[in-house]
Design an enzyme around this catalytic site. Sequence first.
Site, PDB file in Angstrom:
ATOM      1  N   LEU A 163       0.560  -1.171   0.266  1.00 24.95           N
ATOM      2  CA  LEU A 163       0.035  -0.001   0.462  1.00 24.95           C
ATOM      3  C   LEU A 163       0.527   1.268  -0.063  1.00 24.95           C
ATOM      4  CD1 LEU A 163      -2.410  -0.988   3.082  1.00 24.95           C
ATOM      5  CD2 LEU A 163      -3.048  -1.110  -0.334  1.00 24.95           C
ATOM      6  N   GLY A 166       7.111   3.288   4.096  1.00 26.81           N
ATOM      7  CA  GLY A 166       7.855   4.346   5.030  1.00 26.81           C
ATOM      8  C   GLY A 166       9.716   3.918   5.298  1.00 26.81           C
ATOM      9  N   GLY A 167       9.834   4.926   6.471  1.00 30.12           N
ATOM     10  CA  GLY A 167      11.244   5.053   6.887  1.00 30.12           C
ATOM     11  C   GLY A 167      11.905   3.214   6.544  1.00 30.12           C
ATOM     12  N   GLY A 169      10.253   0.154   6.517  1.00 25.64           N
ATOM     13  CA  GLY A 169       9.787  -0.343   6.010  1.00 25.64           C
ATOM     14  C   GLY A 169       8.334   0.018   5.043  1.00 25.64           C
ATOM     15  N   CYS A 170       7.427  -1.347   4.735  1.00 22.74           N
ATOM     16  CA  CYS A 170       6.694  -1.295   3.529  1.00 22.74           C
ATOM     17  C   CYS A 170       4.649  -1.528   4.245  1.00 22.74           C
ATOM     18  CB  CYS A 170       6.481  -2.470   2.013  1.00 22.74           C
ATOM     19  SG  CYS A 170       7.940  -2.039   1.732  1.00 22.74           S
ATOM     20  N   LYS A 185       2.086  -2.827   8.605  1.00 22.55           N
ATOM     21  CA  LYS A 185       3.169  -2.391   8.799  1.00 22.55           C
ATOM     22  C   LYS A 185       4.769  -3.617   9.109  1.00 22.55           C
ATOM     23  CE  LYS A 185       3.628   1.918   9.423  1.00 22.55           C
ATOM     24  NZ  LYS A 185       3.908   3.034  11.165  1.00 22.55           N
ATOM     25  N   ASP A 282       5.627  14.197  13.707  1.00 17.97           N
ATOM     26  CA  ASP A 282       5.743  14.249  12.002  1.00 17.97           C
ATOM     27  C   ASP A 282       4.433  14.452  11.374  1.00 17.97           C
ATOM     28  OD1 ASP A 282       7.345  12.728   9.687  1.00 17.97           O
ATOM     29  OD2 ASP A 282       7.333  11.270   9.891  1.00 17.97           O
TER      30      ASP A 282
END
Length: 452
Positions: A163, A166-167, A169-170, A185, A282
């Site tokens: 989908l 990120g920093g 992983g996926c 995640k 963030d």
Amino acid sequence: MKFFLTFSLVLILDFGITSIDARPTSLLPVSAIFVPESAPAAAPIPSIPSSMADFSSGTQVNIPEHQRNSSRKLLIGLITSASVMGILILSIICLWICHRKKIGKSGKNNTKRLDSLRGLPLSSFISRSSGPIKTINEKGSVVVMDYSLLESSTNNFGESEILGEGGFGCVYRARLDDNLYVAVKRLDGGSHDAIKEFQTEVDLLTKIQHPNIITLLGYCVHDETKLLVYELMHNGSLETQLHGPSSGSNLTWHCRMKIALDTARGLEYLHENCKPSVIHRDLKSSNILLDSSFNAKLSDFGLAVMDGAQNKNNIKLSGTLGYVAPEYLLDGKLTDKSDVYAFGVVLLELLLGRRPVEKLAESQCQSIVTWAMPQLTDRSKLPNIVDPVIRYTMDLKHLYQVAAVAVLCVQPEPSYRPLITDVLHSLTPLVPVELGGTLRVAQTWPSKTTEP
């Protein structure tokens, strides 16, 4: 207990010969003692002191009554003291054993919690009886899930199920029992930062429950791989909707204002209702997720900080370029106003349809704040820089008001920025009642959604 009985017996044996009964005892003559003929010769008997002669010969000795009473009282006192001491020692030993067992049990529970191989299927903990997905967890707890279940439900973490990235992983789409979809995640590696962010995310989201904050359904730890399981947000992130293939075409003016309002509500909960307060640190369009009805929820709390203001001496500088407040970037000063600055950047994205940082040349970039600030305060220029998808579709008074809120939020000086509660009060009258605001207009809600 054995210690107590032994101790008491020794006292009785030590004092019983002379103290329990001081009356003379009849002794058999030595000649009456039978000695077998085959018995070895007895060792010579040492001479008996004259002071003990009367005892050995059975001669009667007169002991005064008051001495016998004193001896009895002394014996009773010693026995009582020994009993009390024995009970105290026994109690201390029992308490120590219980304490050791409790520590061992706690350690085992912590180990079990992180052991994904003994995790339970999510379907055992999810209630489907009342619409939205809900987890049935105890206070401060979260479901530990089975790794093999998550692996198979994501098609072995196949690329077709990704989908987003990120920093660390996926994020994958996973299909569990009864066509239940979730987002998984995956964090690979065991770096200190990855482990810390994983732990922060789990700790915070098990304590936070709000309609505009993502729901954590479970987690799993398998060797160096860590997995977080969330409710699936069918329309992805705000970043994808604004800057992806659709280029914001699904987001009407009122829809964008609703997303801004939902985001402000989530931040207000973190800043005002959480004790201690939470700074997201963030906030950005990729961390604002949208469900099938375009309700917005804050996600990715790995960098979140609790306990109010921080400074560069005790916290590592983190964030995303374009959203980081200048005082935090330059001086390391972090407060809830840092989140307000990031919210202002998101509001500009919704208003203008531009990315927070755009490349002008190979080695030159420009932020949306620097580019837009001179034009946001000029009413003649403002309509011309609005995202073409929504240009001229809103009341100009509302446009000016949103622009004014954005300008205040991105002020370089933190003290000039409003509190997120003030932002919320400014946006609520601009959102239709059916979308969560107080504005009464005809419904203009997007019908197009992206289903899994």
